[in-house]
Design a protein around this motif. Structure first.
Motif, mmCIF file in Angstrom:
data_model
loop_
_atom_site.group_PDB
_atom_site.id
_atom_site.type_symbol
_atom_site.label_atom_id
_atom_site.label_comp_id
_atom_site.label_asym_id
_atom_site.label_seq_id
_atom_site.Cartn_x
_atom_site.Cartn_y
_atom_site.Cartn_z
ATOM 1 N N GLU A 111 -7.654 -5.145 -11.220
ATOM 2 C CA GLU A 111 -7.034 -3.817 -11.302
ATOM 3 C C GLU A 111 -8.029 -2.785 -11.831
ATOM 4 O O GLU A 111 -8.080 -1.647 -11.342
ATOM 5 C CB GLU A 111 -5.793 -3.882 -12.199
ATOM 6 N N GLN A 112 -8.815 -3.180 -12.808
ATOM 7 C CA GLN A 112 -9.835 -2.268 -13.346
ATOM 8 C C GLN A 112 -10.855 -1.895 -12.277
ATOM 9 O O GLN A 112 -11.304 -0.752 -12.212
ATOM 10 C CB GLN A 112 -10.538 -2.918 -14.542
ATOM 11 N N GLU A 113 -11.215 -2.857 -11.444
ATOM 12 C CA GLU A 113 -12.188 -2.579 -10.389
ATOM 13 C C GLU A 113 -11.629 -1.579 -9.376
ATOM 14 O O GLU A 113 -12.351 -0.700 -8.882
ATOM 15 C CB GLU A 113 -12.590 -3.875 -9.680
ATOM 16 N N THR A 118 -11.924 3.989 -7.321
ATOM 17 C CA THR A 118 -11.243 5.263 -7.079
ATOM 18 C C THR A 118 -11.924 6.402 -7.820
ATOM 19 O O THR A 118 -12.198 7.459 -7.251
ATOM 20 C CB THR A 118 -9.767 5.155 -7.517
ATOM 21 N N ILE A 119 -12.225 6.186 -9.096
ATOM 22 C CA ILE A 119 -12.785 7.269 -9.906
ATOM 23 C C ILE A 119 -14.212 7.591 -9.470
ATOM 24 O O ILE A 119 -14.661 8.731 -9.564
ATOM 25 C CB ILE A 119 -12.719 6.917 -11.411
ATOM 26 N N ARG A 120 -14.933 6.592 -8.964
ATOM 27 C CA ARG A 120 -16.281 6.848 -8.463
ATOM 28 C C ARG A 120 -16.267 7.614 -7.142
ATOM 29 O O ARG A 120 -17.233 8.284 -6.797
ATOM 30 C CB ARG A 120 -17.024 5.524 -8.283
ATOM 31 N N GLN A 199 -3.432 11.539 -8.519
ATOM 32 C CA GLN A 199 -2.749 10.495 -9.263
ATOM 33 C C GLN A 199 -2.738 9.222 -8.430
ATOM 34 O O GLN A 199 -3.026 9.228 -7.228
ATOM 35 C CB GLN A 199 -1.310 10.918 -9.581
ATOM 36 N N ALA A 200 -2.382 8.111 -9.080
ATOM 37 C CA ALA A 200 -2.449 6.805 -8.423
ATOM 38 C C ALA A 200 -1.534 6.711 -7.206
ATOM 39 O O ALA A 200 -1.812 5.961 -6.263
ATOM 40 C CB ALA A 200 -2.112 5.705 -9.432
ATOM 41 N N ARG A 201 -0.432 7.445 -7.187
ATOM 42 C CA ARG A 201 0.470 7.411 -6.027
ATOM 43 C C ARG A 201 -0.167 8.038 -4.793
ATOM 44 O O ARG A 201 0.262 7.775 -3.665
ATOM 45 C CB ARG A 201 1.772 8.162 -6.353
ATOM 46 N N ASN A 202 -1.163 8.888 -4.994
ATOM 47 C CA ASN A 202 -1.784 9.600 -3.876
ATOM 48 C C ASN A 202 -3.107 8.982 -3.443
ATOM 49 O O ASN A 202 -3.931 9.641 -2.804
ATOM 50 C CB ASN A 202 -1.990 11.071 -4.239
ATOM 51 N N VAL A 203 -3.287 7.723 -3.808
ATOM 52 C CA VAL A 203 -4.457 6.961 -3.358
ATOM 53 C C VAL A 203 -3.941 5.702 -2.668
ATOM 54 O O VAL A 203 -3.216 4.911 -3.274
ATOM 55 C CB VAL A 203 -5.382 6.579 -4.529
ATOM 56 N N MET A 204 -4.270 5.521 -1.402
ATOM 57 C CA MET A 204 -3.856 4.333 -0.654
ATOM 58 C C MET A 204 -5.002 3.331 -0.659
ATOM 59 O O MET A 204 -6.166 3.692 -0.464
ATOM 60 C CB MET A 204 -3.488 4.694 0.785
ATOM 61 N N LYS A 210 -10.118 -0.517 -0.513
ATOM 62 C CA LYS A 210 -10.812 0.728 -0.207
ATOM 63 C C LYS A 210 -9.894 1.913 -0.490
ATOM 64 O O LYS A 210 -8.847 2.052 0.132
ATOM 65 C CB LYS A 210 -11.237 0.752 1.264
ATOM 66 N N PRO A 211 -10.248 2.799 -1.441
ATOM 67 C CA PRO A 211 -9.374 3.943 -1.750
ATOM 68 C C PRO A 211 -9.465 5.034 -0.692
ATOM 69 O O PRO A 211 -10.563 5.467 -0.327
ATOM 70 C CB PRO A 211 -9.913 4.435 -3.101
#
Length: 511
Positions: A111-113, A118-120, A199-204, A210-211
């Motif tokens: 989960e951290q990965e 995503t943040i990168r 936010q996390a809901r807006n990342v598939m 793959k984000p």
């Protein structure tokens, strides 16, 4: 619906074999998964706002040209109220990290990965996505500006602050609002694409790892800090201090690939303003949905958001005296003091030049006031230099444990680390890669856990741990910080940290 099916027929040459309505996401748009005879799917959207749809379609097409991870627009109706896009699947980042969230912020390495990936990727869409982008197509406005900031601040005032029935002076508050708005819109900031609802809901998560980004139709020109604050300080995410710190560090390093970045100290200084602003926005939204629309979920979300503000006030001196005075009063109101047992820890916004998340020395000497013996257990953890003596026990209980870290490998012997401390990422990586400090702390944790547990059972109120090394800068600082975080995470009690030789103090509040 029939018009959406007709758009699909015009695009594919045949009607869909199956149409499935997808769960709503709280917007005025409806989404449908449309399947053909071969089982291939696309997503169709029906939106009531032509301008909002136009913004999404334009941005999506622009980002696709720049080869960014977004869905592709396949077809758009003449009136722009309906469109088709590629299907990115059904698993959002929010779904993928549900386990860690429900476990109170104990995220697995997998989960951290996903969070790191995503943040990168965020600076990619913020900076590369802004190149050659015509911001006049954005909805409802092209740029983050003073008016939009004041709108959100007044949303907080009218929908949350007034509903609490706390007395306040409107003119004094308005003056601080204007100062904050001026600071948030400072010309010094790099202007990119401000996602706004990142936010996390807006990342598939495509193929599970793959984000891909969606729902950016509210984006506009603005500073990159806003999205980072939105994502990492979302109260419901329960990101633990260490993980949040690492994600800030990941973002900061990724940002360097796209633009010249400010110093680490200035970066976190600016970021902290946007975190404060986002918390006020959130409370405004919770107040409206909870107090006025009477939705219980939003009322329940207020205490965790208030905890975020409480931590900000503890960790940083903001130059808005009347606003901070009011926020202090709010956070002390009894109805806002009950937070979930997994509330996030203080995040140490004050920084040094070398580290974008390291606590900064507080004003005055790094000591704690004498602890009042009436109350629950408080653990005090010190780092120090043996050359300057073992820290005094100000509780009057005769001290506790003193651990000697000098048997472990000393990063201070090497030039790259001489000006850093055990709070800096390069030193942390040196110590953990070497491994001696981890073996040393395993024994310390075992002893400390048993002692803390027994003190809690017996109702004792004060316990002290001290870590000494040669200069009180590297090994002892690392050990003290990690033991403090370990005890706080495991037992939820108040832990006060003092890195004596660095003149740094920090309090991890009881949960």
């Amino acid at each position: 619906m029939q018009k959406l099916i007709e758009l699909y027929r015009q695009w594919s040459g045949a009607e869909p074999q199956n149409v499935e309505k997808l769960p709503g996401a709280g917007s005025n748009r409806e989404y449908y998964r449309m399947t053909d005879a071969q089982g291939q799917t696309v997503v169709g959207c029906i939106g009531t706002s032509r301008d909002e749809n136009h913004a999404f379609v334009y941005l999506c097409q622009h980002f696709t040209k720049r080869q960014l991870p977004v869905p592709k627009i396949l077809a758009v109706s003449d009136d722009e109220r309906r469109y088709l896009q590629t299907d990115l699947g059904s698993v959002s980042l929010f779904d993928a990290i549900r386990g860690g969230r429900e476990a109170g912020g104990r995220y697995t390495l997998k989960e951290q990965e996903l969070l790191r990936r995503t943040i990168r990727e965020l600076p990619n869409i913020q900076l590369r996505g802004a190149r050659e982008l015509d911001f006049t197509n954005c909805y409802p406005q092209p740029a983050f500006d003073t008016d939009s900031v004041l709108f959100d601040l007044n949303y907080f005032k009218y929908c949350f602050l007034k509903a609490t029935e706390l007395d306040f002076h409107e003119l004094k508050l308005e003056a601080d609002f204007r100062l904050l708005a001026k600071d948030l819109t400072a010309a010094e900031d790099v202007q990119g694409f401000l996602y706004r609802d990142f936010q996390a809901r807006n990342v598939m998560m495509v193929e599970g790892k793959k984000p891909f980004f969606i729902d950016f139709q509210g984006g506009r020109r603005g500073p990159f800090y806003y999205d980072l604050a939105s994502f990492l300080w979302q109260a419901s995410a329960k990101y633990p201090h260490k993980l949040r710190r690492e994600l800030v560090y990941d973002y900061y390093n990724a940002l360097k690939q796209y633009t010249e970045v400010p110093s680490a100290h200035r970066f976190v200084e600016r970021l902290s303003l946007f975190v404060l602003f986002r918390q006020l926005q959130v409370l405004g939204a919770y107040g409206f949905r909870g107090y006025f629309e009477r939705k219980a979920h939003f009322i329940e979300s207020i205490p965790p958001a208030m905890e975020n503000i409480r931590e900000l006030l503890n960790e940083r001196n903001y130059p808005y005296p009347y606003l901070i005075h009011l926020l202090t009063q709010l956070t002390n109101m009894p109805k806002f003091r009950q937070v979930e047992a997994t509330a996030a820890r203080a995040d140490g916004f004050k920084t040094t030049e070398n580290n974008p998340y390291k606590p900064h020395p507080q004003d005055g000497p790094a000591t704690f006031s004498k602890y009042d013996a009436q109350g629950p257990l408080v653990v005090r953890v010190y780092s120090f230099s043996f050359a300057k003596g073992i820290p005094d026990d100000e509780s009057g209980n005769g001290g506790g444990y003193v651990f000697d870290c000098r048997s472990t490998h000393n990063p201070g012997r090497y030039e790259p680390y001489k000006k850093l401390t055990g709070l800096d990422e390069p030193v942390i990586r040196f110590l953990e890669d070497d491994g001696e400090i981890l073996t040393f702390l395993d024994s310390v944790y075992h002893l400390a856990d048993a002692h803390v547990r027994r003190y809690i059972q017996r109702g004792f109120t004060s316990l002290m741990f001290c870590f000494g090394c040669t200069g009180g800068q590297h090994r002892s600082v690392y050990s003290a910080q990690h033991l403090a975080e370990h005890i706080h995470e495991k037992f939820g009690i108040e832990v006060r940290i003092c890195h004596r030789e660095q003149n740094i103090t920090q309090t991890l509040t009881a949960r």
